[in-house]
Each structure stands twice: as structure tokens, then as C-alpha cells.
Design a protein around this motif. Structure first.
Motif, PDB file in Angstrom:
ATOM      1  N   PHE A  52       0.824  -1.201   0.000  1.00 22.70           N
ATOM      2  CA  PHE A  52       0.000   0.000   0.000  1.00 22.70           C
ATOM      3  C   PHE A  52       0.865   1.261   0.000  1.00 22.70           C
ATOM      4  CE2 PHE A  52      -1.648   3.362   2.799  1.00 22.70           C
ATOM      5  CZ  PHE A  52      -2.763   3.773   2.091  1.00 22.70           C
ATOM      6  N   ILE A  53       1.917   1.246   0.854  1.00 24.28           N
ATOM      7  CA  ILE A  53       2.813   2.407   0.938  1.00 24.28           C
ATOM      8  C   ILE A  53       3.512   2.644  -0.400  1.00 24.28           C
ATOM      9  CG2 ILE A  53       4.915   3.278   2.029  1.00 24.28           C
ATOM     10  CD1 ILE A  53       4.014   1.867   4.602  1.00 24.28           C
ATOM     11  N   GLU A  54       3.932   1.553  -1.029  1.00 29.26           N
ATOM     12  CA  GLU A  54       4.591   1.674  -2.335  1.00 29.26           C
ATOM     13  C   GLU A  54       3.664   2.371  -3.336  1.00 29.26           C
ATOM     14  OE1 GLU A  54       7.545   0.680  -3.591  1.00 29.26           O
ATOM     15  OE2 GLU A  54       8.373  -0.103  -1.717  1.00 29.26           O
ATOM     16  N   CYS A  55       2.379   2.010  -3.286  1.00 29.01           N
ATOM     17  CA  CYS A  55       1.416   2.581  -4.253  1.00 29.01           C
ATOM     18  C   CYS A  55       1.087   4.038  -3.945  1.00 29.01           C
ATOM     19  CB  CYS A  55       0.143   1.755  -4.272  1.00 29.01           C
ATOM     20  SG  CYS A  55       0.346   0.087  -4.923  1.00 29.01           S
ATOM     21  N   LYS A  56       0.997   4.375  -2.647  1.00 32.36           N
ATOM     22  CA  LYS A  56       0.477   5.690  -2.277  1.00 32.36           C
ATOM     23  C   LYS A  56       1.563   6.747  -2.051  1.00 32.36           C
ATOM     24  CE  LYS A  56      -3.811   4.439  -2.450  1.00 32.36           C
ATOM     25  NZ  LYS A  56      -4.690   4.967  -3.517  1.00 32.36           N
ATOM     26  N   LEU A  57       2.777   6.315  -1.626  1.00 32.73           N
ATOM     27  CA  LEU A  57       3.785   7.306  -1.243  1.00 32.73           C
ATOM     28  C   LEU A  57       4.910   7.461  -2.260  1.00 32.73           C
ATOM     29  CD1 LEU A  57       4.156   6.645   2.602  1.00 32.73           C
ATOM     30  CD2 LEU A  57       2.592   8.177   1.395  1.00 32.73           C
ATOM     31  N   LYS A  58       4.880   6.689  -3.339  1.00 36.40           N
ATOM     32  CA  LYS A  58       5.926   6.802  -4.352  1.00 36.40           C
ATOM     33  C   LYS A  58       5.418   7.506  -5.594  1.00 36.40           C
ATOM     34  CE  LYS A  58       9.477   3.311  -3.591  1.00 36.40           C
ATOM     35  NZ  LYS A  58      10.162   2.137  -4.186  1.00 36.40           N
ATOM     36  N   ASN A  59       6.323   8.271  -6.179  1.00 29.95           N
ATOM     37  CA  ASN A  59       6.022   8.934  -7.442  1.00 29.95           C
ATOM     38  C   ASN A  59       6.204   7.955  -8.593  1.00 29.95           C
ATOM     39  OD1 ASN A  59       5.540  11.570  -6.356  1.00 29.95           O
ATOM     40  ND2 ASN A  59       7.760  11.749  -6.026  1.00 29.95           N
ATOM     41  N   PRO A  60       5.739   8.284  -9.779  1.00 31.16           N
ATOM     42  CA  PRO A  60       5.934   7.390 -10.928  1.00 31.16           C
ATOM     43  C   PRO A  60       7.406   7.104 -11.237  1.00 31.16           C
ATOM     44  CG  PRO A  60       4.240   9.020 -11.417  1.00 31.16           C
ATOM     45  CD  PRO A  60       4.844   9.402 -10.111  1.00 31.16           C
ATOM     46  N   ASP A  61       8.280   8.049 -10.867  1.00 25.23           N
ATOM     47  CA  ASP A  61       9.726   7.830 -11.113  1.00 25.23           C
ATOM     48  C   ASP A  61      10.388   7.061  -9.981  1.00 25.23           C
ATOM     49  OD1 ASP A  61       9.603   9.702  -9.135  1.00 25.23           O
ATOM     50  OD2 ASP A  61      10.885  11.172 -10.156  1.00 25.23           O
ATOM     51  N   ASN A  62       9.589   6.460  -9.128  1.00 25.18           N
ATOM     52  CA  ASN A  62      10.071   5.606  -8.028  1.00 25.18           C
ATOM     53  C   ASN A  62      10.721   6.398  -6.894  1.00 25.18           C
ATOM     54  OD1 ASN A  62      10.033   2.944  -7.122  1.00 25.18           O
ATOM     55  ND2 ASN A  62      12.195   2.619  -7.638  1.00 25.18           N
ATOM     56  N   THR A  63      10.485   7.703  -6.822  1.00 27.15           N
ATOM     57  CA  THR A  63      10.975   8.498  -5.701  1.00 27.15           C
ATOM     58  C   THR A  63       9.841   8.709  -4.710  1.00 27.15           C
ATOM     59  OG1 THR A  63      10.383  10.566  -6.821  1.00 27.15           O
ATOM     60  CG2 THR A  63      12.618   9.711  -7.176  1.00 27.15           C
ATOM     61  N   TRP A  64      10.253   8.991  -3.454  1.00 28.25           N
ATOM     62  CA  TRP A  64       9.236   9.186  -2.415  1.00 28.25           C
ATOM     63  C   TRP A  64       8.655  10.591  -2.478  1.00 28.25           C
ATOM     64  CZ3 TRP A  64       7.745   4.838  -0.210  1.00 28.25           C
ATOM     65  CH2 TRP A  64       8.614   3.787  -0.129  1.00 28.25           C
ATOM     66  N   LYS A  65       7.350  10.651  -2.229  1.00 34.73           N
ATOM     67  CA  LYS A  65       6.658  11.944  -2.287  1.00 34.73           C
ATOM     68  C   LYS A  65       7.070  12.861  -1.144  1.00 34.73           C
ATOM     69  CE  LYS A  65       2.535  10.112  -4.634  1.00 34.73           C
ATOM     70  NZ  LYS A  65       1.075   9.897  -4.565  1.00 34.73           N
ATOM     71  N   HIS A  66       7.432  12.268  -0.005  1.00 38.01           N
ATOM     72  CA  HIS A  66       7.864  13.067   1.143  1.00 38.01           C
ATOM     73  C   HIS A  66       9.392  12.956   1.250  1.00 38.01           C
ATOM     74  CE1 HIS A  66       3.871  13.909   2.785  1.00 38.01           C
ATOM     75  NE2 HIS A  66       3.567  12.688   2.403  1.00 38.01           N
ATOM     76  N   PRO A  67      10.126  14.068   1.147  1.00 38.14           N
ATOM     77  CA  PRO A  67      11.595  13.998   1.167  1.00 38.14           C
ATOM     78  C   PRO A  67      12.160  13.666   2.541  1.00 38.14           C
ATOM     79  CG  PRO A  67      10.838  16.277   1.066  1.00 38.14           C
ATOM     80  CD  PRO A  67       9.635  15.433   0.903  1.00 38.14           C
ATOM     81  N   ASN A  68      11.424  13.867   3.598  1.00 42.89           N
ATOM     82  CA  ASN A  68      11.960  13.676   4.953  1.00 42.89           C
ATOM     83  C   ASN A  68      11.613  12.320   5.552  1.00 42.89           C
ATOM     84  OD1 ASN A  68      13.025  16.269   4.899  1.00 42.89           O
ATOM     85  ND2 ASN A  68      11.162  17.178   5.797  1.00 42.89           N
ATOM     86  N   LEU A  69      11.171  11.375   4.739  1.00 40.55           N
ATOM     87  CA  LEU A  69      10.833  10.052   5.271  1.00 40.55           C
ATOM     88  C   LEU A  69      12.101   9.335   5.749  1.00 40.55           C
ATOM     89  CD1 LEU A  69       8.251   8.714   2.642  1.00 40.55           C
ATOM     90  CD2 LEU A  69       7.782   9.721   4.893  1.00 40.55           C
ATOM     91  N   THR A  70      11.991   8.613   6.870  1.00 37.56           N
ATOM     92  CA  THR A  70      13.112   7.800   7.371  1.00 37.56           C
ATOM     93  C   THR A  70      13.042   6.460   6.658  1.00 37.56           C
ATOM     94  OG1 THR A  70      12.933   8.892   9.532  1.00 37.56           O
ATOM     95  CG2 THR A  70      14.146   6.804   9.421  1.00 37.56           C
ATOM     96  N   VAL A  71      13.894   6.275   5.656  1.00 35.94           N
ATOM     97  CA  VAL A  71      13.863   5.080   4.820  1.00 35.94           C
ATOM     98  C   VAL A  71      15.043   4.196   5.191  1.00 35.94           C
ATOM     99  CG1 VAL A  71      13.868   4.170   2.477  1.00 35.94           C
ATOM    100  CG2 VAL A  71      12.761   6.386   2.973  1.00 35.94           C
ATOM    101  N   VAL A  72      14.761   2.941   5.529  1.00 35.80           N
ATOM    102  CA  VAL A  72      15.791   1.957   5.874  1.00 35.80           C
ATOM    103  C   VAL A  72      15.619   0.774   4.940  1.00 35.80           C
ATOM    104  CG1 VAL A  72      16.748   0.478   7.659  1.00 35.80           C
ATOM    105  CG2 VAL A  72      15.770   2.714   8.276  1.00 35.80           C
ATOM    106  N   ASN A  73      16.685   0.508   4.147  1.00 31.33           N
ATOM    107  CA  ASN A  73      16.620  -0.586   3.175  1.00 31.33           C
ATOM    108  C   ASN A  73      15.409  -0.460   2.253  1.00 31.33           C
ATOM    109  OD1 ASN A  73      18.970  -1.749   4.284  1.00 31.33           O
ATOM    110  ND2 ASN A  73      17.744  -2.894   5.786  1.00 31.33           N
ATOM    111  N   GLY A  74      15.186   0.773   1.814  1.00 30.53           N
ATOM    112  CA  GLY A  74      14.068   1.024   0.895  1.00 30.53           C
ATOM    113  C   GLY A  74      12.709   1.042   1.547  1.00 30.53           C
ATOM    114  N   LEU A  75      12.682   1.049   2.887  1.00 28.48           N
ATOM    115  CA  LEU A  75      11.391   0.994   3.589  1.00 28.48           C
ATOM    116  C   LEU A  75      11.232   2.202   4.510  1.00 28.48           C
ATOM    117  CD1 LEU A  75       8.853  -0.727   4.294  1.00 28.48           C
ATOM    118  CD2 LEU A  75      10.168  -1.710   6.171  1.00 28.48           C
ATOM    119  N   PRO A  76      10.162   3.006   4.360  1.00 29.38           N
ATOM    120  CA  PRO A  76       9.897   4.131   5.266  1.00 29.38           C
ATOM    121  C   PRO A  76       9.337   3.603   6.595  1.00 29.38           C
ATOM    122  CG  PRO A  76       8.170   4.017   3.589  1.00 29.38           C
ATOM    123  CD  PRO A  76       9.173   2.956   3.253  1.00 29.38           C
ATOM    124  N   VAL A  77      10.206   3.518   7.607  1.00 25.09           N
ATOM    125  CA  VAL A  77       9.857   2.835   8.847  1.00 25.09           C
ATOM    126  C   VAL A  77       8.661   3.478   9.555  1.00 25.09           C
ATOM    127  CG1 VAL A  77      10.720   2.136  11.106  1.00 25.09           C
ATOM    128  CG2 VAL A  77      12.238   2.075   9.117  1.00 25.09           C
TER     129      VAL A  77
END
Length: 847
Positions: free
Chosen positions: A309-334
Motif C-alpha cells: 500500500f505504501i509503495e502505491c500511495k507514497l511513491k512517485n511514478p519515477d520511483n521516488t518518495w513523495k515526502h523527502p523527509n521520510l526515514t527510509v531503511v533498506n528502501g522501507l519508510p519505517v
């Protein structure tokens, strides 16, 4: 030369009434003066002529009267009397009409004294009849004045007000009108609350779709009442949900979602927990559906579904995250994962994710695990006071105002520690309406301590106040769901009413069945709104809501109307139970569907209960029989009052008022016997025991007399009168068959008319006034039948080819009976119809 008073009289016109009075006075003076005239004994002897001879000679003397009216010779007689000859002449002329009447009578008599007496007798009868009619007319006028004494000024004001002409009233008039309205009583003995007088605009027969929807609802309500009566559980919202699928129309879609909400939240004790769990399950279902559409690697665990669900809702079409300040660990916004796991109700999974990524937490976040574990361990998700203080300090110093902080970290801290309740929104996260509701429900504290600072208090009432302040426009087409999820059930019914009256009523029924709404006492003065405000909380006038809805189909579907009205007594409130009973009384009396509602009695006397009796177990009655008896008796009385005799007959049977049943049957028989022409049969081939009084009487008497318990309740006089009427029916049948002698034998047996001798005539006449009014009505026809039978028999004897002494004796005996009948009729003639006595006289002449 004339005297001055004569001049005065000659110069002024005199009315006919004045002259008549004056003539009377003058003639009286003349008679008085004549007594002073000299007189001598007469040697003529006494008059020995007969009346007829006197009348003949009087006619001859009148024929010899001169053509002129010369009264000159009388002047000498009247000279000293003070009477003017002109006045005497006028008086004689005024008596001319009476003379002409006597001449007319004399001509008709033709010298026959019996004929003369018969004419005078008829004249006396007609005069008496006219007097009787005048008295009757006067009595009728008095009755009209007593019963139709309208206050026309008041009626005028009411009519003007109905047409919107009279917009304002004086206070005094308002008070008077109010007092009049409150004092108005109804014949069925209710308090006058008129529950079924609603102004519903619904027409359940408007079209096919509306009717189909109405019938679906009705079937569910019927099943619901069946379950209640059998003391079985019944999930009303689930049944509604099953019957009604979602629609493209937003109002139907809102109602459909409402059934879902009620189906899931009705088993919880508190609104906050129920609504929060509903939103969590609803979100998890959405995540699951989304995962199925976008399958990814890994096992289909709840955590993996939320990651998808997070992959679908929080990622842009270019595979970047919509929120720049997300804490991402191993590709996962914890922090985003923890937040959405909590959102889906997966708190344990969220704790596992936090523990697994402990090392990735920043220094200021290291203590979060201890807070989170304490939060999970608490049964009501309340942290101990010391941890709350520490968490709030860290939040205020490091989390809230962090420029590069993860927005989901802020959201998780706010939820776990209920931090910064003055700002409950999370502006950097886009939330749907459901997400917004869930966040607020997570921040609500069920029990707010008075020791807590005001800015840290946030309870359900605060949240509800926020919802109502926003209104429907803020939540677009989801306002009904928002109201239900926030526990504003009364507001939800009120808002649903603007979408669909039918749906709103059933929403209220579903809520009332679980005691989820506050029901107010009935207030008939406020008929425009079924929602009232009591303090800070709204109350629902449930009885008015159901009554308005039922009024739209009470005449077309009275059986279904009962199913809805008994729901008013669903909860054991005394006032609501009383309202339920009153509404049922109104339904019975207004629709007049007595057979459907109250039942009927078969031809064999067995009773078939109506729908009200079938549902009496749901009416919360202290005495079931007493209520049914009362409502049936009131309906019977009203039907009798309205002239619906056959309806009242049925109802009195249902009310076990057997003596009244017999009295009603007697009334029907009396009317039939007195109003049916004597040459017409009382029974036709197409008559049945449901409509013909004779057949009704025979059936009822056969049932009642053979039942000892019923027979005990019937007065002997009522029974005797009924048997008498049935004998009179037999007399009419025999008479119609021209069995004259048999008819006379039966008439003598009923012993209503004097057959024996003249002395019995006076006895029967004295007994006449003691007879029952219904019996009195048939006496006139019985006399006519008697005289008719005698006339036919005498005529047969007269036309017999072989006269004999026995036949003469028979004729004499019959004439004696006829004479007794006429004497009896003469004594009661003014208590019979006007034409009866004339008919009897004609028969007497023929005999």
C-alpha cells in the motif's frame, strides 16, 4: 249626522285582524244586550226533528234568502245597542267562510250522518297530525341549535389562517385557541396526541421502485417482529445490508455504508472503540484489495500488504518518495509503516517493526520503544503518568518543531502519547476523511481527569462538537457516515431524513433496537420536527417519526402499519408504550379495517384473531385481554355512532359484549320489519348471513343460546325481543304467502294486539308506552297486517256460495277483532306513522 267617533273610524283604514277582534267584541255586546229584551214562555214545545231533518230545513231556509243584504229592519233592534249596522254586516261577512265549509261538509254527507262523522273524524286526524309534525319540526330546530351551535367568528379565523391570510394573532386569541385545542377530547379516550396525523410527503405507491423498496423494508420489519416475539436474536442492520445493495446514487450509497457501520459497531460498549475498530477493519480490507490487484514478492502477510500500500500511495511514478523527509531503511519508510499498521489495527505488527528497526532510530527516538510497549500493554492504551510527562517533553523539544523530521514520526508520537491536543491535525500528511476520523478517535480519551490541564483534555463531546460545527458541506457525501461514527445518532437520523424519509425511519429503528438513541416524550405541539434539544444533547421523537411514516400507508396497508406502530413500544418506556397503544387505537378507528386489525367471528361462532391480537406479546400489556377489549369496544362504539351498524356488530362480538350484539341485531330487525314494504319479502335468494339481519339473528341466537357461558351474559329482555322479532318475520312470510288465517293465529300468539275484547284494548294501550322502542316501530305494520288478513277472510266469507250461520259467526268474530284493533289504534294513533290510521280506516270500511 254621524257621531265624532264614527267619523274617525271612517277616515282611518282598519286591518283585518283589528276588525275581527272588534267584531268579536261587538257580537259579544249584542248578545249581552239581548238578555235585556222582554221574553215570554213559548208554547211550541220541544224540537223532535232528527239531525238530518234539521239540516234539510236549514238548507231550504238558506235557499230562500234574498239576493240583497238589506238589514234595514234590524236598525230598530240595534238602535239602542250602540252597535253600527256596518260593523254587524262586516262580522256576518267574516263568518261566510265558515258557512261555506259547513255547506261543503253537508254536501259531501248527502244526509248521511255516518259519512259526516267520518269526514269530521278524518279532519280531526289530519289536524292532529299537523300538530304532531309542527312539534317534530320544533324539536328538530331545537336539536340543530343545540348540536350545531358554531362560533362562526372562530371558524372564519381558522379558515383564513389555513389560507395564510391571518398571519398574526393577538396573544389572547392564541391562548384561547391553545386552551381549546388542549381541551379537545376524542371518542376513543386517548390523550389527543394524534400520532398518525403526520404530514408525510412519502407515497409508497408512487412507482414500482418505491413500492418495491417499501415492501422489502416491510418484510424485514415483519421478520424482526417475529424474532422478537419468539425471543430470538435478529441482526436488523445485516438484514438491511443483505436486502439493499450499493447504488450509484450518493444518498443510497450513504445509507448502504450506514448499514455496514451499524452492523459492525453495535456490539461494542463505547462509540470511540466501536468506530475506531470499524475504520481499522475497513482500511485493512481496502489494503487487502489493493494488494490483490498489485501482487508483489513475499508472503501475503499483513505487514507485506501494508508495504505494498505504501509503495502505491507514497511513491512517485519515477520511483521516488513523495515526502523527502521520510526515514527510509533498506528502501522501507519505517515510521510510515508503523503509522499505517496502526491505522489498519495491526498494533502488534507495528511494535514488531519498531523493535526490528531499533538500531535505525535516531538518538532522540531511542526511548520510543519503552513508550510504545507501555502503550500496548495498557488495556485502554493510556500511558502511566511519568511516561506521559517524559514523552510530552521529548515531543515538544525535539519532534514537533523538527524541520527535517519524518511527518509520520510526528503522527505516531501524537497518537501514542496524545500530544499537543491543541493542534490535532497533521498538515504534512494527506489524510482521507476516514483517516482524519481515525486520528481524532485515537486522540480521544474515554475518561478525562479533572487534574489534567484543559488544553490536554479531548473527549467524545469535544469531537462531536467539532463535527457539528463543520456541518455537511465539510464532509461532502460522507456526512451520514461521519455522524454515525462520531456517535451523533440523532443527528444522523435527522440528516438521513433529508435524503430519504423511508431510509431515515429504518435507520432510527435499527438504532432504537440497540438502545443507541435517546427517545424523547411525545410533544404534539411541535409537529414540524421530530428532533428536540434537551440540554446539550438531541433527543429523537421516535413515536412521531414512526407515526408520520405510517400515516403514508395506513389506509393502503393497515397490516404493515401495525408492524411499524408496535415498534414504538420496543423499549419498555411507559410513555412510549402508552403512545404505541394510542397509535393502534387511532389506526383502528381511522382505517376501519376491523377484520384485519381486530379479527372476525366465523359463522360457527369461532373467533379469528386480527393482527393486533397476534402481536399482543409485543405490546407490553399489563392486561392483554383488557386492552383488546377496550380498543375493540371503543371501535365498536365509534362505528355505532357513525351509523356503521354491521361494523359495530362485528366489533361488539369481538369485545364479548354479547348482550349489546343482541340489542344491535334487534335494531336491525326492527328497521327491516318497519321499513320494508308489506308486499316485499324479508329474505332474498342472494342474501347471506353476513348482511341479512334475519339470517344474522338466527345464526347468533343459535350460537348464543346453546353456549351457557354466553347465555348468562345476555339479558332476558334482549333475548325475548329478538325471539319476538323472529316470530314477526315468520308472520311476514306467512302473510306474503297469503295464508291469512295462519297469519292471524301467529299474530295472536305474539300478544301485541288486543284480540279478546274491548277491555283488552285499554290494557294494550297502557302497555304500549312500556314496550321497547324497537318493538314500538313494528306495531303499525302489525296492525295493518292484522286488518288486511281480516279483510281478506271476511271478503272470502262474503263471496262464499253457501252462506251459513257458522260463517256469519266467523265474520262477526273477525269484525269484533277489527273493532278492537281500531279502538287500540285510536288510542295510539299519534304514536304511529301519519298514513297508518288512514289505511286502517279504509280496511275498517271494507270489513
Amino acid at each position: 249626522m254621524t257621531r265624532p267617533n264614527e267619523n274617525a273610524n271612517a277616515s282611518q283604514p282598519t286591518t283585518s285582524d283589528g276588525l275581527s277582534n272588534r267584531c268579536t267584541k261587538l257580537l259579544g255586546d249584542l248578545i249581552e244586550s239581548s238578555r235585556n229584551l222582554p221574553s215570554s214562555g213559548s208554547d211550541l214545545g220541544t224540537i223532535t226533528l232528527s239531525v238530518n231533518e234539521i239540516k234539510r230545513r236549514a238548507r231550504e231556509l238558506r235557499a230562500m234568502k234574498k239576493a240583497d243584504s238589506n238589514h234595514t229592519k234590524a236598525h230598530y233592534l240595534l238602535a239602542n245597542s250602540g252597535v253600527s249596522i256596518q260593523d254587524v254586516d262586516y262580522c256576518l261577512a267574516s263568518l261566510e267562510s265558515r258557512q261555506l265549509v259547513e255547506q261543503h261538509i253537508s254536501k259531501e254527507s248527502d244526509g248521511d250522518l255516518d259519512a259526516y262523522l267520518r269526514v269530521k273524524k278524518n279532519e280531526n286526524i289530519l289536524s292532529s297530525i299537523e300538530q304532531s309534525l309542527m312539534c317534530a319540526a320544533k324539536d328538530f330546530d331545537v336539536f340543530v341549535n343545540q348540536n350545531f351551535n358554531f362560533d362562526w367568528e372562530k371558524r372564519k379565523e381558522e379558515v383564513r389562517e389555513n389560507f395564510g391570510i391571518l398571519m398574526k394573532k393577538h396573544k389572547s386569541n392564541s391562548k384561547t385557541s391553545s386552551a381549546s385545542s388542549s381541551s379537545r377530547s376524542f371518542p376513543w379516550g386517548s390523550s389527543g396526541r394524534r400520532i398518525l396525523d403526520g404530514e408525510s410527503k412519502l407515497n409508497v405507491n408512487e412507482n414500482y421502485s418505491v413500492r418495491k423498496k417499501f415492501e422489502k423494508y416491510a418484510i424485514i420489519i415483519n421478520s424482526f417482529n417475529n424474532a422478537r416475539q419468539a425471543d430470538r436474536s435478529f441482526n436488523l442492520p445485516k438484514e438491511f445490508l443483505t436486502q439493499f445493495s450499493s447504488s450509484s446514487d450518493y444518498s443510497d450509497r450513504q445509507i448502504h455504508e450506514s448499514w455496514k457501520i451499524l452492523d459492525e459497531v453495535q456490539s461494542y460498549n463505547t462509540v470511540t472503540v466501536a468506530s475506531r475498530h470499524y475504520l481499522e477493519r475497513h482500511f485493512l480490507s481496502y489494503v487487502d484489495d489493493l494488494y490483490k490487484k498489485n501482487l508483489s514478492e513475499g508472503l501475503p502477510t499483513n505487514a507485506n500488504k501494508v508495504k505494498s500500500f505504501i509503495e502505491c500511495k507514497l511513491k512517485n511514478p519515477d520511483n521516488t518518495w513523495k515526502h523527502p523527509n521520510l526515514t527510509v531503511v533498506n528502501g522501507l519508510p519505517v515510521w510510515a509503516l508503523i503509522f499505517y499498521l496502526l491505522r489498519a489495527g495491526l498494533a502488534k505488527d507495528a511494535l514488531e517493526v519498531a523493535i526490528a528497526h531499533k538500531l535505525s532510530f535516531k538518538k532522540v527516538e531511542q526511548s520510543f520503544l519503552s513508550y510504545f510497549k507501555a502503550y500496548m500493554a495498557s488495556p485502554n492504551q493510556n500511558l502511566p503518568h511519568e511516561l506521559v510527562t517524559r514523552l510530552h517533553t521529548e515531543y515538544n523539544q525535539h519532534i514537533k518543531n523538527s524541520l527535517d523530521g519524518d511527518p509520520y514520526r510526528t503522527a505516531v508520537y501524537k497518537i501514542v502519547g496524545r500530544c499537543d491536543l491543541t493542534r490535532k491535525n497533521i498538515p504534512t500528511i494527506v489524510l482521507s476523511i476516514e483517516d482524519w476520523l481515525w486520528v481524532h478517535l485515537m486522540l480521544i480519551k474515554e475518561e478525562v481527569s479533572s487534574d489534567e490541564p484543559i488544553y490536554e483534555r479531548y473527549g467524545l463531546k469535544d469531537f462531536q462538537g467539532l463535527i457539528t460545527s463543520y456541518g455537511a458541506s465539510r464532509f461532502q457525501n460522507n456526512f451520514l457516515q461521519v455522524l454515525l461514527l462520531s456517535g451523533l445518532y440523532e443527528h444522523a437520523v435527522e440528516y438521513a431524513y433529508t435524503l430519504s424519509e423511508s431510509d431515515a425511519v429504518h435507520l432510527a429503528i435499527a438504532l432504537a433496537s440497540r438502545n443507541m438513541i435517546s427517545v424523547s416524550n411525545y410533544d404534539a405541539s411541535d409537529a414540524k420536527s421530530f428532533v428536540s434539544l434537551k440540554g446539550e444533547k438531541k433527543e429523537l421523537n421516535f413515536a412521531m417519526l414512526i407515526g408520520n411514516f405510517t400515516s403514508s400507508f395506513k389506509f393502503t396497508d393497515p397490516r404493515i402499519a401495525v408492524e411499524y406502530l408496535i415498534l414504538i413500544a420496543m423499549n419498555e418506556d411507559k410513555d412510549q408504550v402508552s403512545l404505541c397503544h394510542e397509535a393502534l387505537r387511532e389506526l383502528v378507528l381511522e382505517t376501519k379495517e376491523f377484520t384485519i386489525l381486530l379479527g372476525k367471528v366465523n359463522r360457527d361462532g369461532t373467533r379469528i384473531p386480527g393482527v393486533i391480537e397476534e402481536r399482543q406479546g409485543l405490546l407490553r400489556l399489563s392486561d392483554e385481554q383488557e386492552f383488546l377489549h377496550r380498543i375493540t369496544e371503543q371501535a365498536a362504539s365509534k362505528a355505532d355512532e357513525d351509523g356503521r351498524t354491521y361494523d359495530s356488530l362485528l366489533l361488539y362480538q369481538l369485545a364479548d359484549e354479547y348482550d349489546t350484539v343482541i340489542c344491535t341485531v334487534n335494531k336491525l330487525l326492527s328497521g327491516l320489519l318497519s321499513n320494508t314494504d308489506l308486499d316485499q319479502p324479508l329474505l332474498n335468494l342472494d342474501d347471506n348471513s353476513e348482511t341479512n339481519p334475519v339470517l344474522i339473528a338466527k345464526r347468533i341466537m343459535g350460537i348464543y343460546i346453546n353456549n351457557l357461558e354466553i347465555a348468562k351474559t345476555i339479558r332476558s329482555k334482549s333475548k325475548e325481543n329478538c325471539l319476538l322479532f323472529l316470530k314477526l318475520v315468520d308472520i311476514r312470510r306467512v302473510y306474503l304467502n297469503e295464508e291469512w288465517r295462519r297469519a292471524l293465529e301467529l299474530i295472536e300468539e305474539v300478544d301485541l294486539i288486543p284480540f279478546a275484547d274491548e277491555s283488552s284494548c285499554r290494557t294494550k294501550a297502557q302497555e304500549f308506552s312500556t314496550l321497547h322502542p324497537e318493538v314500538l316501530k313494528v306495531i303499525s305494520n302489525l296492525l295493518i297486517i292484522t286488518m288486511s288478513c281480516i279483510s281478506h277472510i271476511v271478503d272470502q266469507l262474503k263471496r262464499s256460495d253457501y252462506p251459513s250461520v257458522a260463517k256469519e259467526e266467523q265474520s262477526a268474530a273477525l269484525r269484533k277483532v277489527a273493532k278492537n284493533c281500531m279502538i287500540y289504534a285510536g288510542m295510539i294513533q299519534y304514536k304511529m306513522p301519519r298514513e297508518t290510521y288512514s289505511i286502517l280506516i279504509n280496511f275498517e270500511v271494507d270489513i
